[in-house]
Design an enzyme around this catalytic site. Structure first.
Site, PDB file in Angstrom:
ATOM      1  N   GLY A  23       0.808  -1.214   0.000  1.00  0.00           N
ATOM      2  CA  GLY A  23       0.000   0.000   0.000  1.00  0.00           C
ATOM      3  C   GLY A  23       0.835   1.254   0.000  1.00  0.00           C
ATOM      4  O   GLY A  23       1.725   1.417   0.840  1.00  0.00           O
ATOM      5  N   GLY A  25      -0.439   4.441   0.319  1.00  0.00           N
ATOM      6  CA  GLY A  25      -1.232   5.555   0.824  1.00  0.00           C
ATOM      7  C   GLY A  25      -0.482   6.359   1.864  1.00  0.00           C
ATOM      8  O   GLY A  25       0.757   6.349   1.925  1.00  0.00           O
ATOM      9  N   PHE A  26      -1.224   7.050   2.715  1.00  0.00           N
ATOM     10  CA  PHE A  26      -0.586   7.920   3.712  1.00  0.00           C
ATOM     11  C   PHE A  26       0.354   7.140   4.624  1.00  0.00           C
ATOM     12  O   PHE A  26       1.463   7.585   4.916  1.00  0.00           O
ATOM     13  CB  PHE A  26      -1.653   8.618   4.557  1.00  0.00           C
ATOM     14  CG  PHE A  26      -2.424   9.677   3.824  1.00  0.00           C
ATOM     15  CD1 PHE A  26      -1.804  10.848   3.425  1.00  0.00           C
ATOM     16  CD2 PHE A  26      -3.760   9.497   3.510  1.00  0.00           C
ATOM     17  CE1 PHE A  26      -2.505  11.833   2.743  1.00  0.00           C
ATOM     18  CE2 PHE A  26      -4.472  10.474   2.828  1.00  0.00           C
ATOM     19  CZ  PHE A  26      -3.843  11.637   2.439  1.00  0.00           C
ATOM     20  N   GLY A  27      -0.081   5.968   5.085  1.00  0.00           N
ATOM     21  CA  GLY A  27       0.755   5.193   5.989  1.00  0.00           C
ATOM     22  C   GLY A  27       1.977   4.629   5.301  1.00  0.00           C
ATOM     23  O   GLY A  27       3.116   4.824   5.752  1.00  0.00           O
ATOM     24  N   VAL A  92      -1.488  -7.821  -4.637  1.00  0.00           N
ATOM     25  CA  VAL A  92      -1.093  -8.829  -3.646  1.00  0.00           C
ATOM     26  C   VAL A  92      -2.269  -9.758  -3.417  1.00  0.00           C
ATOM     27  O   VAL A  92      -3.386  -9.318  -3.158  1.00  0.00           O
ATOM     28  CB  VAL A  92      -0.656  -8.163  -2.329  1.00  0.00           C
ATOM     29  CG1 VAL A  92      -0.389  -9.224  -1.257  1.00  0.00           C
ATOM     30  CG2 VAL A  92       0.586  -7.311  -2.549  1.00  0.00           C
ATOM     31  N   GLU A 183     -19.000  17.220   2.343  1.00  0.00           N
ATOM     32  CA  GLU A 183     -18.230  18.087   1.453  1.00  0.00           C
ATOM     33  C   GLU A 183     -18.682  17.945   0.009  1.00  0.00           C
ATOM     34  O   GLU A 183     -18.716  18.931  -0.741  1.00  0.00           O
ATOM     35  CB  GLU A 183     -16.740  17.768   1.616  1.00  0.00           C
ATOM     36  CG  GLU A 183     -16.234  18.145   3.001  1.00  0.00           C
ATOM     37  CD  GLU A 183     -14.784  17.822   3.256  1.00  0.00           C
ATOM     38  OE1 GLU A 183     -14.250  18.286   4.279  1.00  0.00           O
ATOM     39  OE2 GLU A 183     -14.175  17.091   2.453  1.00  0.00           O
ATOM     40  N   ASP A 312      -5.700   3.010   8.307  1.00  0.00           N
ATOM     41  CA  ASP A 312      -7.103   2.611   8.444  1.00  0.00           C
ATOM     42  C   ASP A 312      -7.285   1.120   8.652  1.00  0.00           C
ATOM     43  O   ASP A 312      -8.277   0.687   9.241  1.00  0.00           O
ATOM     44  CB  ASP A 312      -7.893   3.030   7.200  1.00  0.00           C
ATOM     45  CG  ASP A 312      -7.987   4.539   7.041  1.00  0.00           C
ATOM     46  OD1 ASP A 312      -7.600   5.251   7.980  1.00  0.00           O
ATOM     47  OD2 ASP A 312      -8.448   5.000   5.984  1.00  0.00           O
ATOM     48  N   ALA A 329      -6.488  10.709   7.750  1.00  0.00           N
ATOM     49  CA  ALA A 329      -5.105  10.656   7.294  1.00  0.00           C
ATOM     50  C   ALA A 329      -4.094  10.704   8.434  1.00  0.00           C
ATOM     51  O   ALA A 329      -3.060  10.032   8.378  1.00  0.00           O
ATOM     52  CB  ALA A 329      -4.845  11.805   6.312  1.00  0.00           C
ATOM     53  N   GLN A 330      -4.353  11.488   9.469  1.00  0.00           N
ATOM     54  CA  GLN A 330      -3.342  11.720  10.483  1.00  0.00           C
ATOM     55  C   GLN A 330      -2.855  10.462  11.210  1.00  0.00           C
ATOM     56  O   GLN A 330      -1.646  10.297  11.400  1.00  0.00           O
ATOM     57  CB  GLN A 330      -3.828  12.764  11.488  1.00  0.00           C
ATOM     58  CG  GLN A 330      -3.542  14.195  11.078  1.00  0.00           C
ATOM     59  CD  GLN A 330      -2.080  14.449  10.844  1.00  0.00           C
ATOM     60  OE1 GLN A 330      -1.224  14.064  11.640  1.00  0.00           O
ATOM     61  NE2 GLN A 330      -1.760  15.107   9.735  1.00  0.00           N
TER      62      GLN A 330
END
Length: 448
Positions: A23, A25-27, A92, A183, A312, A329-330
């Site tokens: 992955g 992403g953010f992590g 994967v 949003e 997540d 995200a944080q």
């Protein structure tokens, strides 16, 4: 086109510990950026070749931004300055923790440390009909499909004679009152007021209905009651029809039916109602709960010392977060950076340090000068100040200088003109199944 059996992962052998990250992403991206290739061989797998800034995905769907403004190629993020980093765009298919290997469509790869950072996928709660006909908003292809659907609906509504079909084209139902739903609803309301009347001068957009449907008793359930109530008032001020304590029972591509029997004719149902972890086969069932991997305070998946999960997909239960950290995200960013330090401690045989999440707050935007913010120390902001905070935070966390400049320029231009500059139907979206109301689209497509 090459066959899968003609391909291989082509990862060089190494004497360094191999960290496999699933992955980007953010992590996963923040973990890789904080690991040193001098100490590890870093291998990243992802089915897409870019890192996306998903908090702005709804702006791609509503023609406010182009996809490349919120995405950065992973190979560009990890260029020649990142020694011994290897990216492979591949799916994967499984994990073998006993053999310490990861299986992909083009081969297996041994690992010393495995980090699962696969994030989430849309959760339809077992309703296959909704999954078949609704529009999710999790990836860039989803946003482009939704953008095409919206713009095509407006084009059709401008030409169709049947008032009932025209209304179904102008009814937009958003299911899910979290940040994405709120949003998106706000962005559509701004389009309805400032953009669409100029594009279609002969249409009455007062008949365009935007519904926001939430199963709980308030919008933005993860945020404070104060922010939720302020958001509801903002939504209603811009003409959004908010339906609380309402659950969707079915959707057949033409009619959404709620539990209780109420129905709305619509050809656009946007599903933002929930997510589940994007798990991978191979780890035992007791290692996960409700679609997320259970991890200890060091992000190690329970039962394993060499398998980690971040973001997540990870459920780190604490006294403050009994269900795990929020799916924003944080936590992923912070866990990625922290795990990089702990992996370095592991190879130096030093004790690991527990992860502590610093909650920087939550933000949501409803439109120009309309936003809410929950900040540390029980501070709550709304209106223009919260709106400015939202703009600054999202620009700050965008990956890549070019993306920051492009997004900022788009926002400044839109502030003065109200223009959504990318209203192009580049990839017309056609459903594969024959459903009522779509025949007109096919006839138009056949004219090519």
């Amino acid at each position: 086109m090459l066959q899968i059996n003609e391909l291989s992962l082509n990862i060089p052998d190494t004497t360094k510990p191999r960290v496999v990250i699933i992955g980007g992403g953010f992590g996963g991206a923040n973990l890789a950026r904080n690991l040193s290739g001098r100490d590890f061989q870093i291998v990243m797998f992802d089915r897409q070749n870019y890192h996306g800034f998903w908090p702005l995905l709804y702006q791609v769907a509503t023609a406010g931004l182009e996809p490349d403004a919120i995405a950065e190629p992973l190979r560009k993020m990890f260029d020649e300055d990142y020694e011994d980093f290897h990216f492979r765009q591949v799916k994967v298919t499984g994990i073998n923790p006993a053999a310490k290997t990861v299986s992909t469509l083009v081969g297996d790869l041994p690992y010393d440390f495995l980090v699962i950072a696969t994030g989430t996928k849309s959760n339809y709660f077992g309703n296959e009909q909704i999954k078949k006909y609704s529009f999710p908003l999790k990836q860039i292809p989803d946003a482009l499909n939704l953008r095409s659907q919206l713009l095509q609906s407006f084009e059709q509504a401008n030409m169709i004679k049947d008032p009932e079909v025209r209304q179904s084209l102008l009814n937009i139902v958003i299911v899910g009152g979290g940040p994405t739903g709120v949003e998106l609803a706000g962005a559509l309301a701004e389009m309805r007021k400032h953009v669409l009347p100029g594009d279609y001068p002969g249409m009455d957009f007062s008949k365009m209905n935007i519904y926001l449907v939430e199963g709980m008793d308030r919008v933005l359930p993860p945020m404070s009651p104060e922010s939720s109530e302020k958001t509801r008032r903002y939504l209603e001020e811009v003409g959004i029809i908010v339906k609380l304590n309402t659950l969707v029972e079915s959707y057949d591509g033409q009619t959404v039916t709620f539990k209780g029997g109420e129905q709305i004719k619509t050809q656009t149902l946007i599903w933002a109602a929930g997510v589940s972890g994007a798990q991978i086969q191979g780890l035992p069932p007791e290692s996960s709960e409700r679609g997320r991997y259970l991890v200890n305070k060091f992000n190690q998946v329970l039962g394993f010392n060499d398998v980690f999960a971040i973001g997540d997909i990870a459920a780190m239960k604490t006294e403050k977060w009994p269900k795990g950290h929020p799916g924003v995200a944080q936590p992923a960013i912070q866990q990625g950076k922290h795990l990089a330090k702990n992996l370095k401690r592991l190879v130096r045989r030093e004790p690991l340090e527990p992860f502590e999440y610093y909650d920087k707050g939550s933000l949501a935007i409803i439109g120009r000068n309309r936003a809410v913010a929950d900040l540390p120390k029980n501070m709550h902001l709304s209106g223009f100040i919260a709106w400015m905070a939202w703009l600054f935070v999202h620009i700050y966390y965008l990956i890549g200088f070019r993306n920051k400049v492009v997004v900022l320029a788009n926002w400044v231009y839109k502030f003065f003109t109200y223009e959504n500059s990318t209203r192009l139907i580049i990839r017309p979206f056609l459903r594969k199944e024959d459903i009522a109301g779509q025949e007109f689209v096919r006839k138009q497509a056949d004219l090519d």
